[in-house]
Scaffold this motif. Sequence first.
Motif, mmCIF file in Angstrom:
data_model
loop_
_atom_site.group_PDB
_atom_site.id
_atom_site.type_symbol
_atom_site.label_atom_id
_atom_site.label_comp_id
_atom_site.label_asym_id
_atom_site.label_seq_id
_atom_site.Cartn_x
_atom_site.Cartn_y
_atom_site.Cartn_z
ATOM 1 N N VAL A 23 0.862 -1.187 0.000
ATOM 2 C CA VAL A 23 0.000 0.000 0.000
ATOM 3 C C VAL A 23 0.893 1.230 0.000
ATOM 4 C CG1 VAL A 23 -1.887 -1.155 1.214
ATOM 5 C CG2 VAL A 23 -0.136 0.052 2.530
ATOM 6 N N GLN A 24 0.274 2.389 -0.243
ATOM 7 C CA GLN A 24 1.000 3.660 -0.224
ATOM 8 C C GLN A 24 0.335 4.596 0.768
ATOM 9 O OE1 GLN A 24 0.823 5.198 -4.204
ATOM 10 N NE2 GLN A 24 1.954 3.487 -5.076
ATOM 11 N N VAL A 25 1.037 5.651 1.157
ATOM 12 C CA VAL A 25 0.424 6.690 1.975
ATOM 13 C C VAL A 25 -0.784 7.216 1.210
ATOM 14 C CG1 VAL A 25 0.729 9.000 2.935
ATOM 15 C CG2 VAL A 25 2.552 7.308 3.161
ATOM 16 N N GLY A 26 -1.903 7.317 1.901
ATOM 17 C CA GLY A 26 -3.148 7.777 1.283
ATOM 18 C C GLY A 26 -4.087 6.648 0.901
ATOM 19 N N SER A 27 -3.590 5.418 0.893
ATOM 20 C CA SER A 27 -4.424 4.267 0.537
ATOM 21 C C SER A 27 -5.470 4.005 1.613
ATOM 22 C CB SER A 27 -3.575 3.000 0.385
ATOM 23 O OG SER A 27 -2.644 3.113 -0.656
ATOM 24 N N LEU A 28 -6.694 3.707 1.164
ATOM 25 C CA LEU A 28 -7.714 3.208 2.083
ATOM 26 C C LEU A 28 -7.503 1.717 2.232
ATOM 27 C CD1 LEU A 28 -10.930 5.096 0.919
ATOM 28 C CD2 LEU A 28 -9.721 5.359 3.088
ATOM 29 N N VAL A 29 -7.547 1.234 3.468
ATOM 30 C CA VAL A 29 -7.324 -0.183 3.733
ATOM 31 C C VAL A 29 -8.453 -0.724 4.603
ATOM 32 C CG1 VAL A 29 -4.816 -0.046 3.489
ATOM 33 C CG2 VAL A 29 -5.847 0.303 5.735
ATOM 34 N N THR A 30 -8.629 -2.030 4.550
ATOM 35 C CA THR A 30 -9.615 -2.701 5.389
ATOM 36 C C THR A 30 -8.886 -3.598 6.387
ATOM 37 O OG1 THR A 30 -9.850 -4.487 3.795
ATOM 38 C CG2 THR A 30 -11.404 -2.665 3.627
ATOM 39 N N ARG A 31 -9.565 -3.879 7.479
ATOM 40 C CA ARG A 31 -8.993 -4.757 8.507
ATOM 41 C C ARG A 31 -8.574 -6.076 7.870
ATOM 42 N NH1 ARG A 31 -9.290 -5.129 14.071
ATOM 43 N NH2 ARG A 31 -9.038 -7.247 14.850
ATOM 44 N N ASP A 32 -7.390 -6.553 8.210
ATOM 45 C CA ASP A 32 -6.793 -7.809 7.742
ATOM 46 C C ASP A 32 -6.264 -7.762 6.307
ATOM 47 O OD1 ASP A 32 -7.173 -9.039 10.209
ATOM 48 O OD2 ASP A 32 -9.188 -9.686 9.675
ATOM 49 N N GLN A 33 -6.354 -6.609 5.639
ATOM 50 C CA GLN A 33 -5.758 -6.462 4.307
ATOM 51 C C GLN A 33 -4.238 -6.456 4.444
ATOM 52 O OE1 GLN A 33 -7.056 -2.978 2.119
ATOM 53 N NE2 GLN A 33 -5.212 -2.957 0.868
ATOM 54 N N PRO A 34 -3.514 -7.221 3.621
ATOM 55 C CA PRO A 34 -2.042 -7.192 3.698
ATOM 56 C C PRO A 34 -1.502 -5.791 3.401
ATOM 57 C CG PRO A 34 -2.791 -9.067 2.403
ATOM 58 C CD PRO A 34 -3.993 -8.188 2.634
ATOM 59 N N LEU A 35 -0.629 -5.310 4.281
ATOM 60 C CA LEU A 35 -0.014 -3.991 4.121
ATOM 61 C C LEU A 35 1.402 -4.075 3.568
ATOM 62 C CD1 LEU A 35 -1.009 -2.301 7.500
ATOM 63 C CD2 LEU A 35 -2.137 -2.071 5.272
ATOM 64 N N LEU A 36 2.164 -5.079 4.020
ATOM 65 C CA LEU A 36 3.558 -5.195 3.625
ATOM 66 C C LEU A 36 4.029 -6.628 3.784
ATOM 67 C CD1 LEU A 36 5.979 -4.077 6.402
ATOM 68 C CD2 LEU A 36 3.527 -4.018 6.790
ATOM 69 N N GLU A 37 5.159 -6.905 3.151
ATOM 70 C CA GLU A 37 5.828 -8.192 3.312
ATOM 71 C C GLU A 37 7.080 -7.989 4.142
ATOM 72 O OE1 GLU A 37 6.587 -9.673 -0.624
ATOM 73 O OE2 GLU A 37 4.485 -10.164 -0.956
ATOM 74 N N VAL A 38 7.282 -8.894 5.097
ATOM 75 C CA VAL A 38 8.426 -8.837 6.000
ATOM 76 C C VAL A 38 9.151 -10.174 5.928
ATOM 77 C CG1 VAL A 38 9.096 -8.705 8.423
ATOM 78 C CG2 VAL A 38 7.329 -7.201 7.553
ATOM 79 N N GLU A 39 10.483 -10.110 5.865
ATOM 80 C CA GLU A 39 11.289 -11.326 5.825
ATOM 81 C C GLU A 39 12.016 -11.486 7.157
ATOM 82 O OE1 GLU A 39 13.842 -13.120 2.389
ATOM 83 O OE2 GLU A 39 15.023 -11.604 3.439
ATOM 84 N N THR A 40 11.989 -12.721 7.672
ATOM 85 C CA THR A 40 12.765 -13.063 8.865
ATOM 86 C C THR A 40 13.786 -14.109 8.453
ATOM 87 O OG1 THR A 40 11.363 -14.893 9.571
ATOM 88 C CG2 THR A 40 10.723 -12.682 10.310
ATOM 89 N N SER A 41 14.545 -14.593 9.405
ATOM 90 C CA SER A 41 15.532 -15.628 9.104
ATOM 91 C C SER A 41 14.875 -16.937 8.685
ATOM 92 C CB SER A 41 16.424 -15.858 10.323
ATOM 93 O OG SER A 41 15.636 -16.236 11.436
ATOM 94 N N LYS A 42 13.578 -17.072 8.928
ATOM 95 C CA LYS A 42 12.900 -18.333 8.640
ATOM 96 C C LYS A 42 11.874 -18.273 7.516
ATOM 97 C CE LYS A 42 13.705 -20.132 13.140
ATOM 98 N NZ LYS A 42 13.536 -21.288 13.923
ATOM 99 N N ALA A 43 11.244 -17.108 7.277
ATOM 100 C CA ALA A 43 10.154 -17.053 6.298
ATOM 101 C C ALA A 43 9.850 -15.616 5.904
ATOM 102 C CB ALA A 43 8.908 -17.694 6.881
ATOM 103 N N SER A 45 6.553 -13.131 5.455
ATOM 104 C CA SER A 45 5.171 -13.052 5.916
ATOM 105 C C SER A 45 4.543 -11.741 5.492
ATOM 106 C CB SER A 45 5.109 -13.132 7.448
ATOM 107 O OG SER A 45 5.707 -14.302 7.921
ATOM 108 N N GLU A 46 3.224 -11.763 5.289
ATOM 109 C CA GLU A 46 2.476 -10.541 5.054
ATOM 110 C C GLU A 46 1.948 -10.042 6.395
ATOM 111 O OE1 GLU A 46 -0.537 -11.561 2.174
ATOM 112 O OE2 GLU A 46 0.809 -11.094 0.524
ATOM 113 N N ILE A 47 2.047 -8.732 6.612
ATOM 114 C CA ILE A 47 1.537 -8.119 7.830
ATOM 115 C C ILE A 47 0.206 -7.459 7.492
ATOM 116 C CG2 ILE A 47 1.992 -6.457 9.673
ATOM 117 C CD1 ILE A 47 4.021 -8.835 9.462
#
Length: 80
Positions: A23-43, A45-47
């Motif tokens: 998403v970008q600044v200004g985007s309308l979002v709904t609850r549980d909509q994926p906002l970003l992808e994050v990488e850890t040492s194991k996987a 994930s979408e936040i």
Amino acid sequence: MVDVLMPQLGEDIDEGTVQQWLVQVGSLVTRDQPLLEVETSKATSEIPSPCNGRVVEIVAPVGATIPNEGLLARIDDSAV
């Protein structure tokens, strides 16, 4: 205003790296909509969004490593 925080992504995971904002600044979002992808040492994930609203600030840029409970973004939940 609702803070989007880095969740605990595993028992022994202390941080994650922002890979991509969906998403970008200004985007309308709904609850549980994926906002970003994050990488850890194991996987990778979408936040999801914690609420309905408008993204007003993205604090963590792509490539940033953020600790658990660190601030990722802010959503104005009155803008629905």
